[in-house]
Write an enzyme that holds these catalytic residues in place. Sequence first.
Site, short mmCIF file in Angstrom:
data_model
loop_
_atom_site.label_atom_id
_atom_site.label_comp_id
_atom_site.label_asym_id
_atom_site.label_seq_id
_atom_site.Cartn_x
_atom_site.Cartn_y
_atom_site.Cartn_z
N ASP A 1 -7.91 7.81 -0.32
CA ASP A 1 -9.29 8.02 -0.76
C ASP A 1 -10.31 7.81 0.35
OD1 ASP A 1 -9.75 7.72 -4.19
OD2 ASP A 1 -7.77 7.70 -3.29
N HIS A 2 -10.20 6.68 1.06
CA HIS A 2 -11.21 6.37 2.07
C HIS A 2 -11.11 7.33 3.26
CE1 HIS A 2 -12.87 2.54 0.48
NE2 HIS A 2 -11.70 2.50 -0.15
#
Length: 761
Positions: A553-554
């Site tokens: 995600d990041h």
Amino acid sequence: MPTGLPLTDVRVVDLADGKAEMCGRFLADLGADVIRVEPPGGAPTRKRAPLHGGVSLYFATHNAGKRGVTLALDDPRLLDLAAGADILIETERPGTLDVPALLDRNPALVVVSITDFGQTGPYRDWAGTDGVHLALAGVLSRSGIPGRAPVLPPGPLAQESAAVQAAWAALVAYYNRLGTGVGDHVDCSVYEMTAQVIDPGFGIGGSATGGVPATALPRGRPAAGNLYPIFPCADGYVRICVLARRQWRGMFGWLGEPAEFADPKYDNLAARFGASERLHVLIGDLFRNQAREELIAQGQERGVPIAALLDPGEVLASPHFLARGGFVDMVVAPGLAGRLPSGYVEVNGVRAGPRRPAPEVGEHNAEVFAETRPAPPAKRPAPPKQRPLAGLRVLDLGVIVVGAELGRLLADQGAEVIKVESRAYPDGSRQSLTGETISVSFTWGHRNKLSAGINLRSPEGLELFKRLAAESDVVLSNFKPGTLESLGIGYDVLSALNPRIVMADSSALGSTGPWSRRMGYGPLVRASTGLTMLWRDHGVEAGFCDAITIYPDHVAARVGAVGVLAALIERRRTGKGGTVSVAQAETILTQFSTNFLHESLAPGSFTDPGDLFQGIFPCAGDDEWIVVAAETDEQRRRLREVVGSQDIAAWTAARPPRECMAVLQAAGVPAGMMQRVIEYLDDPQLSARGFLREMRQPYIGHVVRTENGPAGFRGVADPELRPAPLAGEHTRAVAARLLGLAEPEIEALIEAGVLEGADHD
């Protein structure tokens, strides 16, 4: 819609070798003219494994799309190249390259220095590897089976993720230069970038964490397998993510509505988690004799998020990724063709990926050295530090982790980011297992933003959103593909109102292809890309270890941020906006480009048996470990000098981890202790470099420690640390200031449910 790639006017001199080399490749994918500079005879990474027919597949994947020249670092022509460049990337040990001379020759140059630990601090001269950084950055402490030794994640996650953040930092500094005319020296630490990007201890977590921060996790490996359980079936494994009530109802019906789980209390995730041992027996019995594709079809029909655990060979042949162009068959070296991931992002509907093979040694010497470039600008006084995106307005429809992070990255650089949300469809990251008004995790992901409550399911709310979009620069979303179009606010509509608008979307598996409408959660993305099958403790049956991670995600958020900033850079030239599209699955694929290329050439090669030159060893204390990575003959000789005749494990077991690390690093042996997130506070390198800062957040009764910016800059200010908003906290202010509505109009719209104010209004 614009055509072509956004960085076509940007020239990059790339001196990176063996460290975050994908940074320059990513910029080349986006259209930059990247000139790979190697020493005479070729770069060391031309010999880096894996080799196929004498060709380094690492060099082939990380330098595709670049031009290549040969130059020694002390050759005067290097200064000439730098004089005609916009960005220069280097990975030499701190102090090796004469950065002042480069900036003196070209005051507008952005120099990006990527080193293991940064240009300053007590660890400045230490050496790192992927394993060392994963250990120090807190990733290793959360990877593995509870009660057993930790497990290093597969592949080059630290270096590849750091490369994406370095590309983001490079474009932030370059965008600032476009406004000021003054270059920069960007100090990128792989250690710090790993700590910020893979599973950040001080970054927003997934919705299933309920707002509980990583600093509150138990000391050992977290028991997270029940969150996203994996079940054997007739031809492998499948994973499910049953989180929402409607998903549980689908699973309950699939099980035949067993009486023991008919109580409505099981609509609650916590109740199901408490009964998971029995519940998983029932699901296991249901799945055991069915094939993966049969289970996926039934799950999709019932609204149960499910995915097969694929191995790398199956991923390479996946009909979904092939239909999307997620892989490309191309010649990667003379006489050598293979299949490799086609790049991180789509820009204006076009895949931004490698367009030619990596260069041969000195292939473009004559061409590049014969070119003339405009003379560099005269030196200007350095202006005060600033945030380069100040003056830009962003409408942020993003939710959960990747949505939060993308908006937060832009807000940190000065953009006015307005989180548009509605109580009818709340952002899952606002939920909290402990019932607090706002969680620390949410604070990390939404600092520096405003919140406007707008009901986009109402015609009036849609019209208000369109009016905001007409006066904004960027719109962000990560809904299921097609959602904005179904609401009537897709790019075709908004760009007609505002041709300068840049729209960025993120999805699990991409906006096209046969799997695009599947329900997308990170654990299912990891399963579908082969990562779950690789991230395992092989000492335990079905010892899958990726349940606690929120990767990618990041990373995907930073991929999106790079794409947005590239589009804004192009807009300065053309006056027109465009689209940026990111698939989380393709973020993973691209990070494993070398491995997938190797798999295509030598099926079965992508098994991740571990690095032969590094290991995890016990240290003195309770559940203390260290990664030791002696990669070269010289490092192995020095390691033997330190440990003497002892076995390495015996030597480390007699000493505390920080002492082991210091002794080995002093001897020139890469080593990193398994550091827990809470131990960041005692890390002298992070303290010396200001990795963490303190902020105040209303409704949280203590100072919140939060990560600082993505790198060290000379001309870019640290992020402002304004608190994260309550839902609808700024609705009235946004409606009055940006929409020109009078207070009675605002009250009437709130009363009608078109606008939503904060609960405390």
